[in-house]
Design a protein around this motif. Structure first.
Motif, short mmCIF file in Angstrom:
data_model
loop_
_atom_site.label_atom_id
_atom_site.label_comp_id
_atom_site.label_asym_id
_atom_site.label_seq_id
_atom_site.Cartn_x
_atom_site.Cartn_y
_atom_site.Cartn_z
N LEU A 282 -4.68 -3.32 -3.58
CA LEU A 282 -5.77 -4.20 -3.16
C LEU A 282 -6.22 -5.38 -4.82
O LEU A 282 -6.01 -5.00 -5.61
CB LEU A 282 -6.79 -3.51 -3.39
CG LEU A 282 -7.30 -2.42 -2.12
CD1 LEU A 282 -8.51 -1.00 -1.92
CD2 LEU A 282 -7.88 -3.09 -0.60
N SER B 43 -2.76 6.30 -0.69
CA SER B 43 -2.87 7.34 -1.57
C SER B 43 -3.92 7.48 -1.08
O SER B 43 -4.92 8.72 -1.94
CB SER B 43 -3.34 6.75 -2.90
OG SER B 43 -4.01 5.39 -3.63
N GLY B 44 -5.36 6.36 -0.44
CA GLY B 44 -5.74 7.03 0.54
C GLY B 44 -7.14 6.85 -1.15
O GLY B 44 -8.21 7.68 -0.98
N ASN B 45 -6.20 5.87 -2.20
CA ASN B 45 -8.30 6.45 -3.33
C ASN B 45 -9.20 5.54 -2.70
O ASN B 45 -10.10 5.89 -3.07
CB ASN B 45 -6.77 5.27 -4.70
CG ASN B 45 -6.47 6.53 -5.31
OD1 ASN B 45 -6.41 7.96 -5.05
ND2 ASN B 45 -6.67 6.33 -6.71
N CYS B 46 -8.76 4.25 -2.00
CA CYS B 46 -9.88 3.31 -1.28
C CYS B 46 -11.41 4.54 -0.54
O CYS B 46 -12.36 3.47 -0.61
CB CYS B 46 -9.75 2.11 -0.94
SG CYS B 46 -7.88 2.69 -0.10
N CYS C 198 0.85 -1.44 -0.33
CA CYS C 198 -0.16 -0.11 -0.14
C CYS C 198 0.66 1.37 -0.19
O CYS C 198 1.75 1.42 0.72
CB CYS C 198 -0.87 0.06 0.83
SG CYS C 198 -1.84 1.60 1.59
N CYS D 152 -6.79 1.96 -7.59
CA CYS D 152 -5.85 0.94 -6.76
C CYS D 152 -4.06 1.22 -7.09
O CYS D 152 -3.63 0.86 -7.92
CB CYS D 152 -5.54 0.25 -5.50
SG CYS D 152 -4.59 -0.10 -4.90
N PRO D 153 -3.75 3.24 -6.49
CA PRO D 153 -2.25 3.13 -7.74
C PRO D 153 -0.75 1.66 -7.51
O PRO D 153 0.00 1.84 -8.34
CB PRO D 153 -1.65 4.13 -7.17
CG PRO D 153 -1.84 4.15 -6.11
CD PRO D 153 -3.72 3.51 -5.71
N SER D 154 -1.32 1.06 -6.28
CA SER D 154 0.11 -0.04 -6.22
C SER D 154 -0.18 -1.31 -5.85
O SER D 154 1.01 -2.13 -6.02
CB SER D 154 0.43 0.33 -4.11
OG SER D 154 -1.12 -0.03 -3.78
S1 SF4 Z 1 -6.07 2.75 -2.35
FE1 SF4 Z 1 -4.33 1.13 -3.04
S2 SF4 Z 1 -2.17 2.18 -2.45
FE2 SF4 Z 1 -4.10 3.53 -2.09
S3 SF4 Z 1 -4.82 3.33 0.04
FE3 SF4 Z 1 -5.33 2.15 -0.50
S4 SF4 Z 1 -4.95 -0.05 -0.72
FE4 SF4 Z 1 -3.23 1.72 -0.37
#
Ligand code: SF4
Length: 84
Positions: free
Chosen positions: A72, A31-34, A28, A67-69
């Motif tokens: 998820l 980024s907070g997208n989720c 993770c 999710c950029p990483s």
């Molecule tokens: S979107 Fe992905 S990278 Fe961003 S906080 Fe959520 S789990 Fe982490």
């Protein structure tokens, strides 16, 4: 990639009725997208922090696809395919 491989790589499973969600905190990027995308499903103040709500089926997929990483992932109950 199948579920066994995902779990062996350190992902945790969050089981829902129609979709399962997997998360790996080591990947993770915070980024907070989720959380911004669906704060009823993804809530870092709660345990478990992911609850794959049945009626958020489509939104869960849409959010995880942002999710950029790759931390998820999800799997539909009627499939063995891990996405994305
Ligand atoms: S979107 Fe992905 S990278 Fe961003 S906080 Fe959520 S789990 Fe982490």
């Amino acid at each position: 990639m199948n579920e066994a491989t995902l779990l062996s790589k350190g992902y945790r499973k969050y089981e829902g009725e129609n979709i399962d969600v997997y998360f790996n905190i080591d990947i993770c990027q915070h980024s907070g997208n989720c959380v911004r995308g669906d704060n009823e499903v993804f809530d870092t103040e709660r345990k478990p922090w992911i609850i794959p709500l049945k009626d958020h089926f489509q939104q869960i997929q849409d959010v995880i696809n942002t999710c950029p990483s790759g931390a998820l992932k999800y799997k539909l109950k009627d499939s063995d395919e891990i996405l994305p």
